[in-house]
Design an enzyme around this catalytic site. Structure first.
Site, PDB file in Angstrom:
ATOM      1  N   LYS A 209      -1.608  -7.700  55.879  1.00  0.00           N
ATOM      2  CA  LYS A 209      -0.471  -8.007  56.742  1.00  0.00           C
ATOM      3  C   LYS A 209       0.519  -8.931  56.033  1.00  0.00           C
ATOM      4  O   LYS A 209       1.711  -8.675  56.001  1.00  0.00           O
ATOM      5  CB  LYS A 209      -0.960  -8.654  58.044  1.00  0.00           C
ATOM      6  CG  LYS A 209       0.147  -8.920  59.056  1.00  0.00           C
ATOM      7  CD  LYS A 209      -0.401  -9.534  60.341  1.00  0.00           C
ATOM      8  CE  LYS A 209      -1.244  -8.567  61.107  1.00  0.00           C
ATOM      9  NZ  LYS A 209      -1.671  -9.110  62.426  1.00  0.00           N
ATOM     10  N   GLU A 215      -8.661 -11.976  48.618  1.00  0.00           N
ATOM     11  CA  GLU A 215      -9.504 -10.895  48.103  1.00  0.00           C
ATOM     12  C   GLU A 215      -8.686  -9.631  47.867  1.00  0.00           C
ATOM     13  O   GLU A 215      -8.801  -8.981  46.817  1.00  0.00           O
ATOM     14  CB  GLU A 215     -10.640 -10.597  49.096  1.00  0.00           C
ATOM     15  CG  GLU A 215     -11.602 -11.747  49.319  1.00  0.00           C
ATOM     16  CD  GLU A 215     -11.197 -12.628  50.494  1.00  0.00           C
ATOM     17  OE1 GLU A 215     -12.074 -13.334  51.029  1.00  0.00           O
ATOM     18  OE2 GLU A 215      -9.999 -12.613  50.887  1.00  0.00           O
ATOM     19  N   GLY A 270      -6.771  -7.575  63.195  1.00  0.00           N
ATOM     20  CA  GLY A 270      -7.311  -6.729  62.135  1.00  0.00           C
ATOM     21  C   GLY A 270      -8.442  -5.837  62.582  1.00  0.00           C
ATOM     22  O   GLY A 270      -8.503  -4.653  62.239  1.00  0.00           O
ATOM     23  N   ARG A 271      -9.353  -6.368  63.386  1.00  0.00           N
ATOM     24  CA  ARG A 271     -10.521  -5.588  63.804  1.00  0.00           C
ATOM     25  C   ARG A 271     -10.167  -4.564  64.876  1.00  0.00           C
ATOM     26  O   ARG A 271     -11.032  -3.786  65.286  1.00  0.00           O
ATOM     27  CB  ARG A 271     -11.624  -6.526  64.286  1.00  0.00           C
ATOM     28  CG  ARG A 271     -11.224  -7.445  65.432  1.00  0.00           C
ATOM     29  CD  ARG A 271     -12.281  -8.531  65.634  1.00  0.00           C
ATOM     30  NE  ARG A 271     -11.929  -9.508  66.639  1.00  0.00           N
ATOM     31  CZ  ARG A 271     -11.150 -10.563  66.436  1.00  0.00           C
ATOM     32  NH1 ARG A 271     -10.590 -10.753  65.235  1.00  0.00           N
ATOM     33  NH2 ARG A 271     -10.912 -11.432  67.406  1.00  0.00           N
ATOM     34  N   GLU A 356     -16.822 -11.171  65.542  1.00  0.00           N
ATOM     35  CA  GLU A 356     -15.605 -11.929  65.275  1.00  0.00           C
ATOM     36  C   GLU A 356     -14.843 -12.168  66.579  1.00  0.00           C
ATOM     37  O   GLU A 356     -14.172 -13.187  66.734  1.00  0.00           O
ATOM     38  CB  GLU A 356     -14.719 -11.191  64.270  1.00  0.00           C
ATOM     39  CG  GLU A 356     -13.591 -12.058  63.693  1.00  0.00           C
ATOM     40  CD  GLU A 356     -12.928 -11.424  62.490  1.00  0.00           C
ATOM     41  OE1 GLU A 356     -13.397 -11.670  61.355  1.00  0.00           O
ATOM     42  OE2 GLU A 356     -11.955 -10.670  62.659  1.00  0.00           O
ATOM     43  N   HIS A 387     -38.313   4.320  60.806  1.00  0.00           N
ATOM     44  CA  HIS A 387     -39.271   4.028  59.744  1.00  0.00           C
ATOM     45  C   HIS A 387     -38.944   2.702  59.065  1.00  0.00           C
ATOM     46  O   HIS A 387     -39.346   2.453  57.935  1.00  0.00           O
ATOM     47  CB  HIS A 387     -39.290   5.170  58.727  1.00  0.00           C
ATOM     48  CG  HIS A 387     -39.775   6.450  59.311  1.00  0.00           C
ATOM     49  ND1 HIS A 387     -41.099   6.842  59.274  1.00  0.00           N
ATOM     50  CD2 HIS A 387     -39.129   7.420  60.015  1.00  0.00           C
ATOM     51  CE1 HIS A 387     -41.233   8.005  59.886  1.00  0.00           C
ATOM     52  NE2 HIS A 387     -40.058   8.378  60.354  1.00  0.00           N
ATOM     53  N   LYS A 507     -12.208 -20.094  53.667  1.00  0.00           N
ATOM     54  CA  LYS A 507     -11.096 -19.667  52.815  1.00  0.00           C
ATOM     55  C   LYS A 507     -10.397 -20.879  52.195  1.00  0.00           C
ATOM     56  O   LYS A 507     -10.065 -20.889  51.001  1.00  0.00           O
ATOM     57  CB  LYS A 507     -10.084 -18.867  53.627  1.00  0.00           C
ATOM     58  CG  LYS A 507     -10.528 -17.486  54.055  1.00  0.00           C
ATOM     59  CD  LYS A 507      -9.394 -16.801  54.804  1.00  0.00           C
ATOM     60  CE  LYS A 507      -9.736 -15.401  55.235  1.00  0.00           C
ATOM     61  NZ  LYS A 507      -8.614 -14.754  55.956  1.00  0.00           N
TER      62      LYS A 507
END
Length: 546
Positions: A209, A215, A270-271, A356, A387, A507
């Site tokens: 954005k 990152e 964002g999510r 979040e 399993h 951050k």
């Protein structure tokens, strides 16, 4: 915002506390035996989802009290406020209007006096034009070769959504295109994503954005260097990079033509953004028509959530059941178990969406909560999980409510495979609910010393979400179902499900530590003794490695 009483003082909450004491010892075997029609009654169906909630440790009174709690918590008003475009993200003073991303043309949603739906469709049309060019091989790289590889660079919602959607809808993707995703700042992620690819045929989508995310921009700059190693000319960047951002200045500075910037807005978290321009890689993979079908699935669930009575409202029922176990049974986790290999990344996607959103310790008013909020979501596709961790769910000491997701029609029919798959999901839900008692184990001829080890106590709750077929539309309905279920829980807990301040401190500290790792100065180290020692150890080992 209308003032409401603190959660634990509300009448329905107090009634639920008393009611829990009577429900807790009840076994699902008894509940089903006492009500032979329970499996037919305790179900709801909407937007192509058959929702069976009969295998939950609830009675009709439980549901009545949970629905009363929703009313006392002002849930209807909170839903209306979100759809209206009110600033329900209180701490950031923003609307949370992911529902606008899938509103059809002609709808109107006003944010700060402006109708945002035309903006959304303008971006969708721009995405469609670009996606079609890439899909037809008409978007050419700098040397004239058609684009054959698409790499999405993002993190958080700018990565988890696109990755999940691509994997979920791979059946519908254009198979002569390769799609890869880079998010981790670990260099291995980028190195493996670009391995064996031709830079002349590779397009990077940089999703950030602000176009300043550490990152994402570190990986983007590495991608630029990687591309220029082959393409040589800085002018080539404009043909091999596009941006999903709001910062045209930084996009241009990077070398991307602002005409190839796809916009999204600060009223989309964002999510909650996989159906915005963040989904550009998804649209390239499955095509504009299928992408719009996915948006329609989202919108259908939005309308169901907005309009359906709470007692038949899927997101409301799911959210209330999650709250019931979280706050009264002290269940700390929820397992999401899709019996569909294409949904292998769906639990990982839900981890960000749920945790979040509702991993909060203060109310909207800033006061400490006096109850548990967001549970931990996790899971794997069946039958792999059977399993692996199902042992703990069946016979462990922790209560883990489960969401089973299954489809009646396979996308890849192979012999008996799908019958076996569905037999397993139905069997697991039955086994969790009803178990195998001591007498049944003994009757099977089990030696007495082994009997305790082979008892399944059952009474483990689960939901069954049964759909016809995994399509772009059904993926949209599933994602929107969980989005709104998360909102229901947050509204009742009186927390802000749309901010994420918890990701900020790490951050900030990382930005401080980066230059310290690249320096030899001892005076700069002003952390705790553990962090200082770790920095010194890294410096020493780093030097030896070179």
């Amino acid at each position: 915002m209308t003032a409401i009483a603190p959660l634990t003082t509300r009448g329905a909450w107090k009634s639920l506390e008393a009611h829990y004491a009577t429900v807790r010892p009840l076994h699902l075997r008894t509940l089903f035996a006492d009500d032979p029609t329970r499996g037919e009654r305790m179900r709801a169906e909407a937007v192509g989802i058959y929702f069976d909630y009969s295998k939950h440790r609830i009675t009709d009174e439980t549901l009545t009290l949970l629905l009363q709690l929703a009313e006392e918590s002002g849930l209807r008003g909170r839903i209306d406020a979100m759809f209206r475009g009110d600033k329900v993200n209180v701490t950031e003073k923003r609307a949370a209007l992911h529902v606008a991303l899938r509103a059809p043309k002609g709808h109107s949603i006003i944010v700060d006096g402006e109708d945002v739906v035309p903006q959304v469709h303008a971006v969708l049309e721009k995405m469609a034009v670009f996606s079609s060019l890439v899909r037809r091989g008409e978007w050419r790289g700098y040397t004239g070769k058609a684009i054959r590889n698409v790499i999405n660079i993002g993190i958080g919602g700018s990565d988890l959504g696109p990755v999940m959607a691509y994997e979920a809808l791979r059946h519908y993707s254009q198979r002569d295109l390769t799609f890869r995703f880079v998010s981790n700042i670990d260099g291995t992620d980028f190195a493996e994503a670009t391995r064996n690819l031709d830079a002349e045929e590779t397009l990077f989508i940089v999703s950030s954005k602000t176009f300043t995310t550490l990152e994402t921009m570190t990986n983007a700059r590495t991608a630029r260097d990687w591309a220029l190693t082959t393409l040589k000319q800085p002018a080539a960047i404009a043909k091999h990079f596009v941006a999903v951002s709001t910062n045209a200045e930084e996009v241009a500075k990077f070398g991307i033509d602002p005409a190839n910037m796809f916009e999204f807005w600060d009223w989309v978290g964002g999510r909650y953004s996989m159906d915005s321009a963040i989904g550009l890689s998804t649209m390239i993979a499955i095509g504009p028509d299928q992408f719009h079908a996915m948006l329609d699935g989202f919108h259908q669930m939005d309308e169901h959530f907005r309009l359906a009575p709470f007692e038949r409202n899927l997101p409301v029922l799911m959210g209330l059941l999650a709250l019931w176990y979280n706050n009264f049974f002290d269940a700390q986790t929820v397992a999401v178990l899709p019996y569909e290999q294409y949904l292998k990344r769906f639990p990982a996607y839900l981890q960000q969406l749920t945790m979040e959103s509702n991993g909060k310790h203060v109310t909207l008013q800033g006061t400490e909560v006096a109850y548990q909020t967001g549970p931990i979501y996790w899971g794997e596709p069946g039958t792999n999980g059977q399993h692996s961790f199902y042992q703990l769910i069946h016979q462990g000491t922790k209560l883990i409510p489960c969401d089973f997701i299954a489809f009646t029609q396979p996308l890849n029919p192979l012999g008996r495979h799908h019958d076996l798959l569905l037999a397993n999901v139905f069997a697991q839900a039955e086994a969790l609910g009803f178990g195998k008692m001591s007498q049944e184990v003994q009757a099977a001829g089990t030696p007495s010393w082994l009997v305790p080890h082979r008892i399944f106590e059952g009474n483990r709750p689960s939901s069954m979400l049964l759909l016809e077929r995994l399509t772009p539309a059904t993926l949209g309905t599933l994602v929107a179902l969980y989005e709104h279920s998360v909102f229901v829980q947050g509204a009742i807990w009186n927390i802000d499900s749309f901010d994420q301040w918890g990701v900020e401190l790490g951050k900030v500290l990382a930005e401080r530590i980066i230059p310290e790792l690249e320096s030899e100065s001892e005076s700069a180290l002003k952390h705790d003794s553990s962090t200082n020692c770790l920095i010194r150890r890294y410096r020493k080992c780093k030097d030896h490695s070179t």
